[in-house]
Scaffold this motif. Structure first.
Motif, PDB file in Angstrom:
ATOM      1  N   ASP A 187      87.434  58.583 -45.810  1.00  0.00           N
ATOM      2  CA  ASP A 187      86.819  59.731 -46.478  1.00  0.00           C
ATOM      3  C   ASP A 187      86.676  60.875 -45.478  1.00  0.00           C
ATOM      4  O   ASP A 187      86.431  60.651 -44.293  1.00  0.00           O
ATOM      5  CB  ASP A 187      85.440  59.333 -47.020  1.00  0.00           C
ATOM      6  CG  ASP A 187      84.892  60.363 -47.986  1.00  0.00           C
ATOM      7  OD1 ASP A 187      84.391  61.412 -47.509  1.00  0.00           O
ATOM      8  OD2 ASP A 187      84.957  60.133 -49.198  1.00  0.00           O
ATOM      9  N   TRP A 188      86.767  62.103 -45.974  1.00  0.00           N
ATOM     10  CA  TRP A 188      86.686  63.258 -45.080  1.00  0.00           C
ATOM     11  C   TRP A 188      85.339  63.389 -44.392  1.00  0.00           C
ATOM     12  O   TRP A 188      85.239  63.980 -43.327  1.00  0.00           O
ATOM     13  CB  TRP A 188      87.005  64.541 -45.849  1.00  0.00           C
ATOM     14  CG  TRP A 188      88.471  64.703 -46.094  1.00  0.00           C
ATOM     15  CD1 TRP A 188      89.135  64.603 -47.276  1.00  0.00           C
ATOM     16  CD2 TRP A 188      89.478  64.948 -45.103  1.00  0.00           C
ATOM     17  NE1 TRP A 188      90.481  64.771 -47.081  1.00  0.00           N
ATOM     18  CE2 TRP A 188      90.725  64.994 -45.773  1.00  0.00           C
ATOM     19  CE3 TRP A 188      89.438  65.138 -43.728  1.00  0.00           C
ATOM     20  CZ2 TRP A 188      91.920  65.221 -45.102  1.00  0.00           C
ATOM     21  CZ3 TRP A 188      90.640  65.364 -43.052  1.00  0.00           C
ATOM     22  CH2 TRP A 188      91.864  65.408 -43.739  1.00  0.00           C
ATOM     23  N   LYS A 189      84.297  62.811 -44.980  1.00  0.00           N
ATOM     24  CA  LYS A 189      82.982  62.877 -44.324  1.00  0.00           C
ATOM     25  C   LYS A 189      82.970  62.096 -43.008  1.00  0.00           C
ATOM     26  O   LYS A 189      82.100  62.318 -42.162  1.00  0.00           O
ATOM     27  CB  LYS A 189      81.897  62.350 -45.249  1.00  0.00           C
ATOM     28  CG  LYS A 189      81.981  60.878 -45.577  1.00  0.00           C
ATOM     29  CD  LYS A 189      80.846  60.451 -46.499  1.00  0.00           C
ATOM     30  CE  LYS A 189      80.977  58.995 -46.918  1.00  0.00           C
ATOM     31  NZ  LYS A 189      80.995  58.055 -45.788  1.00  0.00           N
ATOM     32  N   ASP A 190      83.943  61.214 -42.839  1.00  0.00           N
ATOM     33  CA  ASP A 190      84.021  60.421 -41.603  1.00  0.00           C
ATOM     34  C   ASP A 190      84.933  61.059 -40.561  1.00  0.00           C
ATOM     35  O   ASP A 190      85.129  60.502 -39.473  1.00  0.00           O
ATOM     36  CB  ASP A 190      84.526  59.009 -41.916  1.00  0.00           C
ATOM     37  CG  ASP A 190      83.596  58.261 -42.856  1.00  0.00           C
ATOM     38  OD1 ASP A 190      82.375  58.384 -42.666  1.00  0.00           O
ATOM     39  OD2 ASP A 190      84.088  57.581 -43.765  1.00  0.00           O
ATOM     40  N   VAL A 238      85.635  64.196 -38.109  1.00  0.00           N
ATOM     41  CA  VAL A 238      85.003  65.344 -37.454  1.00  0.00           C
ATOM     42  C   VAL A 238      86.081  66.329 -37.030  1.00  0.00           C
ATOM     43  O   VAL A 238      87.019  65.972 -36.312  1.00  0.00           O
ATOM     44  CB  VAL A 238      84.193  64.903 -36.220  1.00  0.00           C
ATOM     45  CG1 VAL A 238      83.488  66.095 -35.592  1.00  0.00           C
ATOM     46  CG2 VAL A 238      83.192  63.821 -36.589  1.00  0.00           C
ATOM     47  N   GLU A 277      85.947  73.927 -38.458  1.00  0.00           N
ATOM     48  CA  GLU A 277      86.067  74.557 -39.768  1.00  0.00           C
ATOM     49  C   GLU A 277      87.471  75.128 -39.970  1.00  0.00           C
ATOM     50  O   GLU A 277      88.032  75.068 -41.073  1.00  0.00           O
ATOM     51  CB  GLU A 277      85.021  75.663 -39.912  1.00  0.00           C
ATOM     52  CG  GLU A 277      84.896  76.216 -41.318  1.00  0.00           C
ATOM     53  CD  GLU A 277      84.470  75.160 -42.330  1.00  0.00           C
ATOM     54  OE1 GLU A 277      84.910  75.273 -43.497  1.00  0.00           O
ATOM     55  OE2 GLU A 277      83.731  74.235 -41.957  1.00  0.00           O
ATOM     56  N   ARG A 299      89.766  72.293 -40.817  1.00  0.00           N
ATOM     57  CA  ARG A 299      89.509  71.799 -42.177  1.00  0.00           C
ATOM     58  C   ARG A 299      90.130  72.724 -43.223  1.00  0.00           C
ATOM     59  O   ARG A 299      90.654  72.261 -44.248  1.00  0.00           O
ATOM     60  CB  ARG A 299      88.000  71.661 -42.403  1.00  0.00           C
ATOM     61  CG  ARG A 299      87.647  70.822 -43.617  1.00  0.00           C
ATOM     62  CD  ARG A 299      86.163  70.480 -43.640  1.00  0.00           C
ATOM     63  NE  ARG A 299      85.786  69.592 -42.558  1.00  0.00           N
ATOM     64  CZ  ARG A 299      85.938  68.273 -42.586  1.00  0.00           C
ATOM     65  NH1 ARG A 299      86.498  67.700 -43.629  1.00  0.00           N
ATOM     66  NH2 ARG A 299      85.537  67.530 -41.576  1.00  0.00           N
ATOM     67  N   SER A 345      93.529  61.063 -49.450  1.00  0.00           N
ATOM     68  CA  SER A 345      93.311  62.160 -50.400  1.00  0.00           C
ATOM     69  C   SER A 345      94.475  62.290 -51.377  1.00  0.00           C
ATOM     70  O   SER A 345      94.269  62.614 -52.549  1.00  0.00           O
ATOM     71  CB  SER A 345      93.121  63.475 -49.650  1.00  0.00           C
ATOM     72  OG  SER A 345      91.950  63.450 -48.866  1.00  0.00           O
ATOM     73  N   TYR A 356      77.437  64.698 -33.818  1.00  0.00           N
ATOM     74  CA  TYR A 356      78.174  63.472 -34.091  1.00  0.00           C
ATOM     75  C   TYR A 356      77.306  62.241 -33.839  1.00  0.00           C
ATOM     76  O   TYR A 356      77.287  61.304 -34.646  1.00  0.00           O
ATOM     77  CB  TYR A 356      79.438  63.432 -33.227  1.00  0.00           C
ATOM     78  CG  TYR A 356      80.340  62.252 -33.527  1.00  0.00           C
ATOM     79  CD1 TYR A 356      80.889  62.075 -34.796  1.00  0.00           C
ATOM     80  CD2 TYR A 356      80.640  61.316 -32.540  1.00  0.00           C
ATOM     81  CE1 TYR A 356      81.716  61.000 -35.081  1.00  0.00           C
ATOM     82  CE2 TYR A 356      81.470  60.239 -32.814  1.00  0.00           C
ATOM     83  CZ  TYR A 356      82.006  60.083 -34.082  1.00  0.00           C
ATOM     84  OH  TYR A 356      82.823  59.011 -34.358  1.00  0.00           O
ATOM     85  N   GLN A 390      74.859  61.826 -36.654  1.00  0.00           N
ATOM     86  CA  GLN A 390      75.494  61.285 -37.854  1.00  0.00           C
ATOM     87  C   GLN A 390      75.741  59.785 -37.714  1.00  0.00           C
ATOM     88  O   GLN A 390      75.498  59.005 -38.641  1.00  0.00           O
ATOM     89  CB  GLN A 390      76.824  62.021 -38.113  1.00  0.00           C
ATOM     90  CG  GLN A 390      77.624  61.508 -39.301  1.00  0.00           C
ATOM     91  CD  GLN A 390      76.938  61.745 -40.624  1.00  0.00           C
ATOM     92  OE1 GLN A 390      76.059  62.611 -40.731  1.00  0.00           O
ATOM     93  NE2 GLN A 390      77.304  60.984 -41.646  1.00  0.00           N
TER      94      GLN A 390
END
Length: 235
Positions: free
Chosen positions: A15-18, A20, A23, A26, A73, A189, A192
């Protein structure tokens, strides 16, 4: 050995939340994914899809995780070929074998991830050993990349973009760089990583000037040390 035996078939969903990343990076990835989502619409206007991506920069800063998240994705298989071991073990047949890998990725509409890309993408003529073979190999690779259709998404990763052949570099429409994280980025990081652990286990001297991968290994090791110490004290 069959060429398939040298491939890693990555089935892990990331998942993209994992992942880092900056911006800016991304945004580049978001644009890449949207082009594949709207592939048919773009074709109506003869607009090409950017399907050749170069990830470059420091080891442990997210290149492999990015490739995994892209494949997740797009809901596509991810085929990983580590060129550092592949080239050295099969130098005489490298071009032929890589062509077989490209053909497999094309048939399966897969994401093909060429890791340690600089092991085959060195500048032509810069190697004292096997100069002629390396030159032929790079030329063959350029042709394969040129023939790579939008059925396949090609991702190459390198820690040393400066030694890549210029003609090879031009083939990649998207180039994304990864830098070592600064202190504030590492603090975010660490926070998180540790958010689900008990507060009394989180207190240790954080290490900086390291990659995200190194920070993860360090933090989780500290968590295990603290947890084991607590368990032993409670015996």
């Amino acid at each position: 050995m069959n060429i398939v035996d040298l491939l890693i078939f990555e089935r892990e969903k990331v998942d993209w939340k994992d992942v880092v990343m900056s911006e800016e990076n991304r945004k580049s990835i978001d644009q890449l994914l949207k082009e594949f989502y709207y592939l048919d619409e773009l074709k109506k206007y003869n607009l090409p899809v950017n399907n050749k991506v170069l990830l470059y920069g420091h080891s442990g800063c997210g290149k492999t995780m990015t490739a995994k998240a892209i494949a997740s994705s797009l809901n596509r298989a991810l085929l990983i070929l580590d060129l550092s071991s592949f080239v050295s073990s099969r130098i005489g047949e490298t071009a032929k074998n890589i062509k077989m890998v490209f053909e497999k990725a094309e048939r399966e509409k897969a994401v093909l991830f060429l890791d340690e890309f600089d092991h085959i993408g060195k500048m032509r003529g810069n190697d004292d050993q096997d100069v002629g073979e390396m030159r032929r190999m790079v030329n063959a690779l350029i042709q394969m990349i040129d023939q790579c259709s939008d059925r396949t998404l090609l991702i190459a990763a390198t820690n040393h973009p400066d030694i890549l052949d210029v003609a090879l570099l031009r083939r990649f429409q998207v180039k994304i760089g990864y830098n070592m994280p600064d202190h504030s980025a590492l603090d975010l990081y660490y926070d998180q990583l540790l958010k689900d652990f008990p507060e009394d286990l989180k207190h240790f001297d954080r290490k900086y000037d390291i990659s995200y991968a190194e920070a993860k290994d360090f933090a989780l090791t500290k968590m295990k040390e603290s947890l084991i110490k607590t368990l032993e004290n409670n015996l």
